[in-house]
Design an enzyme around this catalytic site. Structure first.
Site, mmCIF file in Angstrom:
data_model
loop_
_atom_site.group_PDB
_atom_site.id
_atom_site.type_symbol
_atom_site.label_atom_id
_atom_site.label_comp_id
_atom_site.label_asym_id
_atom_site.label_seq_id
_atom_site.Cartn_x
_atom_site.Cartn_y
_atom_site.Cartn_z
ATOM 1 N N GLY A 191 0.845 -1.192 0.000
ATOM 2 C CA GLY A 191 0.000 0.000 0.000
ATOM 3 C C GLY A 191 0.872 1.230 0.000
ATOM 4 O O GLY A 191 2.096 1.159 -0.130
ATOM 5 N N GLY A 194 2.925 0.913 3.502
ATOM 6 C CA GLY A 194 3.387 -0.330 4.096
ATOM 7 C C GLY A 194 3.145 -1.539 3.229
ATOM 8 O O GLY A 194 2.434 -1.484 2.224
ATOM 9 N N LEU A 195 3.765 -2.625 3.629
ATOM 10 C CA LEU A 195 3.640 -3.896 2.928
ATOM 11 C C LEU A 195 2.663 -4.804 3.663
ATOM 12 O O LEU A 195 2.447 -4.670 4.871
ATOM 13 C CB LEU A 195 5.006 -4.576 2.833
ATOM 14 N N VAL A 196 2.078 -5.747 2.927
ATOM 15 C CA VAL A 196 1.133 -6.712 3.493
ATOM 16 C C VAL A 196 1.771 -8.098 3.408
ATOM 17 O O VAL A 196 2.276 -8.492 2.347
ATOM 18 C CB VAL A 196 -0.215 -6.697 2.758
ATOM 19 N N LYS A 210 -0.657 -6.123 7.764
ATOM 20 C CA LYS A 210 -0.087 -4.921 7.155
ATOM 21 C C LYS A 210 0.846 -4.263 8.151
ATOM 22 O O LYS A 210 0.465 -3.959 9.286
ATOM 23 C CB LYS A 210 -1.175 -3.936 6.731
ATOM 24 N N ASP A 305 -10.381 5.802 -1.529
ATOM 25 C CA ASP A 305 -9.388 5.108 -2.360
ATOM 26 C C ASP A 305 -9.993 3.835 -2.951
ATOM 27 O O ASP A 305 -9.365 2.764 -2.918
ATOM 28 C CB ASP A 305 -8.138 4.792 -1.546
#
Length: 462
Positions: A191, A194-196, A210, A305
């Site tokens: 995102g 951050g990363l998931v 996340k 979004d």
């Protein structure tokens, strides 16, 4: 283009403005001097830009995308100023006055006036900086305030779990183990902040975790927004927030795991095409989830979004809205919330760049773009195509005006035994959602009713 921390000297090349598709340009932490080329205003796809901590001077461009870049993009350059909130003209007149005095060899009255004005402005700016820092401290304190309904943990290692999470007494150590210490091999998505990661929890179930990172203030706002929105929301077409945690400087959000991936993947990357009936089912589910946020959830939520990568699919291809980091709560009887220009290129409603006001009809516009993707199989912005074909919304309206809308239907749909009239009806719904005038756009509950006129059976994709 990432060029930070390279000890570059000289000026910024103006020829970079010829890179029409440039999305990111980072010149931070170098030794560049001169000004920011005004031609950079023509980089319409530029979404991230930084020249922080150089020796640049002059005015910051105010056109193009530059009005949306934060102060942090330019900090550390004492000679830079914004003409909209800094005395650029005075600064330049100061320099010319000094030059004039040196040439004539005397200290004239105009120099004294300029010096006095500069001193007054310097004191004013100093006071402004002090007040700004105090206001930011107050804002950070508000972000860390305890929420009444979903209190954020004051302990750096305690995980707050909701009833929807079947795994009890989960610890940070469990999360580290379940993600292989947030290994790169476990990354399943990313995102804006951050990363998931895929997580195999101790009870045998799977979750998506996340891990937020980046600018501290913005990270906290995204974390708070997700917790506030999803701790109140519970609907089958929303991804469930199972828990969250503040651990040192990290912010962790634990979601239910969606095995099938995102709509964006299935439309634009998968070698297997989605059948029309599956696309209809996804559209109906996503619309119902958005209608719940706008009308049923208390307080109501504006997502801000909505896009195909934020629509995840379970094993039955049921749609689930995700990623509420930009969401804003809207109180009863409010019509909008003020906002920064945020979102994803191609999905942002045109009015956001003019008024910086977010409304439910802005979400409807973004959902209309998703409907266009489902019908056409095209991305909202195709950077590899010619300028006349990049923007999906403009292309659809142009083809519609030429009575050629049938030509933009995804070829894989035309190969099915599907009535063209039905697909064109959904395209017409999408066009109503993306109307340039937000007042003419339908409410999301109307969109739900229209889409549910197309019955679909319980379908699964192999």
């Amino acid at each position: 283009i990432h060029l930070s921390r390279n000890n570059f000297t000289g000026t910024i090349p103006e020829t970079i403005s010829g890179l029409d598709n440039l999305e990111l340009l980072d010149f931070s932490y170098n030794h560049l001097h001169g000004s920011i080329p005004p031609s950079f205003q023509s980089l319409t796809f530029l979404s991230r830009f930084s020249v922080a901590y150089n020796h640049l001077t002059g005015g910051i461009p105010s056109g193009g995308q530059f009005y949306s870049f934060p102060h942090s993009s330019f900090e550390g350059n004492l000679g830079l100023c914004r003409s909209i909130n800094s005395p650029c003209d005075v600064m330049m007149s100061k320099g010319s006055s000094r030059s004039h005095d040196n040439n004539n060899g005397k200290f004239g009255r105009s120099s004294i006036v300029v010096l006095a004005i500069s001193l007054a402005l310097g004191i004013t700016l100093l006071l402004s900086v002090i007040l700004l820092r105090l206001s930011r401290k107050d804002a950070d304190d508000r972000v860390n305030d305890v929420d009444e309904e979903a209190p954020l943990s004051s302990s750096s290692s305690k995980i707050v779990l909701f009833h929807s999470c079947g795994c009890k007494d989960l610890t940070v150590a469990d999360l580290l183990k379940s993600t292989n210490s947030f290994s790169q091999a476990n990354i399943i998505g990313c995102g804006g902040f951050g990363l998931v990661y895929k997580s195999n929890l101790p009870d045998g179930s799977k979750a998506a975790v996340k891990k937020l990172s980046g600018d501290c203030g913005q990270m906290e706002r995204e974390f708070q927004a997700e917790v506030e929105a999803l701790s109140r929301a519970e609907h089958k077409n929303l991804v469930s927030l199972q828990g969250y945690c503040k651990h040192g400087s990290d912010r962790l959000l634990i979601y239910s795991f969606m095995e099938t991936g995102s709509l964006d993947y299935w439309l634009h990357e998968s070698s297997t095409a989605l059948r029309w009936e599956v696309r209809l089912k996804i559209a109906q589910g996503a619309a119902r989830g958005l209608a719940y946020l706008h009308k049923v959830c208390e307080p109501n939520v504006i997502h801000r979004d909505v896009k195909s990568s934020n629509i995840l699919l379970d094993d039955r291809f049921e749609a689930h809205l995700v990623d509420f980091g930009l969401a804003r709560l809207i109180r009863p009887y409010d019509t909008h919330v003020t906002t920064d220009l945020v979102g994803t290129l191609g999905y942002i409603p045109p009015e956001y760049s003019q008024s910086l006001i977010a409304t439910c009809r802005g979400d409807v516009y973004s959902f209309g773009v998703v409907l266009l993707e489902l019908v056409t199989g095209s991305r909202p912005v195709e950077v590899c195509k010619g300028k006349g074909c990049r923007d999906l919304v403009s292309r659809v309206f142009r083809m519609k005006a030429e009575k050629r809308e049938a030509e933009i239907i995804d070829a894989t749909i035309r190969e099915e035994d599907v009535e063209e009239e039905e697909v064109l009806e959904v395209l017409e719904i999408a066009c109503k959602c993306i109307d340039h005038d937000p007042r003419r756009r339908p409410l999301i509950e109307d969109v739900v009713a229209w889409l549910e006129d197309f019955p679909v059976e319980s379908v699964e994709e192999e």
